[in-house]
Design a protein around this motif. Structure first.
Motif, PDB file in Angstrom:
ATOM      1  N   ALA A  53       0.837  -1.205   0.000  1.00  0.00           N
ATOM      2  CA  ALA A  53       0.000   0.000   0.000  1.00  0.00           C
ATOM      3  C   ALA A  53       0.872   1.256   0.000  1.00  0.00           C
ATOM      4  O   ALA A  53       0.564   2.234  -0.694  1.00  0.00           O
ATOM      5  N   ALA A  54       1.964   1.227   0.744  1.00  0.00           N
ATOM      6  CA  ALA A  54       2.884   2.369   0.774  1.00  0.00           C
ATOM      7  C   ALA A  54       3.528   2.576  -0.595  1.00  0.00           C
ATOM      8  O   ALA A  54       3.698   3.717  -1.049  1.00  0.00           O
ATOM      9  N   VAL A  56       2.229   1.729  -3.546  1.00  0.00           N
ATOM     10  CA  VAL A  56       1.205   2.253  -4.454  1.00  0.00           C
ATOM     11  C   VAL A  56       0.998   3.740  -4.208  1.00  0.00           C
ATOM     12  O   VAL A  56       0.916   4.542  -5.150  1.00  0.00           O
ATOM     13  N   THR A  57       0.947   4.133  -2.948  1.00  0.00           N
ATOM     14  CA  THR A  57       0.783   5.548  -2.613  1.00  0.00           C
ATOM     15  C   THR A  57       1.974   6.362  -3.107  1.00  0.00           C
ATOM     16  O   THR A  57       1.812   7.437  -3.685  1.00  0.00           O
ATOM     17  N   GLY A  58       3.173   5.837  -2.888  1.00  0.00           N
ATOM     18  CA  GLY A  58       4.382   6.526  -3.348  1.00  0.00           C
ATOM     19  C   GLY A  58       4.405   6.698  -4.854  1.00  0.00           C
ATOM     20  O   GLY A  58       4.767   7.760  -5.371  1.00  0.00           O
ATOM     21  N   ALA A  60       1.805   6.825  -6.810  1.00  0.00           N
ATOM     22  CA  ALA A  60       0.778   7.808  -7.161  1.00  0.00           C
ATOM     23  C   ALA A  60       1.293   9.229  -6.949  1.00  0.00           C
ATOM     24  O   ALA A  60       1.050  10.119  -7.773  1.00  0.00           O
ATOM     25  N   ILE A  61       2.012   9.448  -5.881  1.00  0.00           N
ATOM     26  CA  ILE A  61       2.576  10.772  -5.604  1.00  0.00           C
ATOM     27  C   ILE A  61       3.614  11.130  -6.669  1.00  0.00           C
ATOM     28  O   ILE A  61       3.644  12.255  -7.167  1.00  0.00           O
ATOM     29  N   ARG A  64       1.889  12.015  -9.889  1.00  0.00           N
ATOM     30  CA  ARG A  64       1.328  13.370  -9.789  1.00  0.00           C
ATOM     31  C   ARG A  64       2.429  14.416  -9.979  1.00  0.00           C
ATOM     32  O   ARG A  64       2.236  15.419 -10.662  1.00  0.00           O
TER      33      ARG A  64
END
Length: 77
Positions: A53-54, A56-58, A60-61, A64
């Motif tokens: 999950a970390a 995937v979040t990274g 995504a950031i 962006r």
């Protein structure tokens, strides 16, 4: 020297390197999850899921940030 490093982190090249590094970490997490499943180790499996999950979040950031850098390039050109 620190200013150069900071500017590199905010560049497209820096973002691509960060994505590559993060993807390399995803391979490690996948191996960890596979071992945890084979060993029926719920705690290690949960750890792998949280790490995934970390990642995937990274990613995504970073995506962006790349998109923002691309938008800035269009405005400058």
């Amino acid at each position: 020297m620190a200013k150069k490093a900071k500017n590199f982190q905010k560049s497209k090249t820096g973002a691509y390197i960060a994505i590559g590094t993060t993807a390399f970490g995803a391979i490690s997490v996948a191996k960890q999850a596979k071992l945890a499943r084979n060993d029926n180790d719920l705690l290690r499996l949960v750890d792998a899921a949280v790490s995934a999950a970390a990642i995937v979040t990274g990613l995504a950031i970073l995506y962006r940030e790349l998109k923002r850098l691309g938008d800035d390039d269009v405005l400058l050109g």
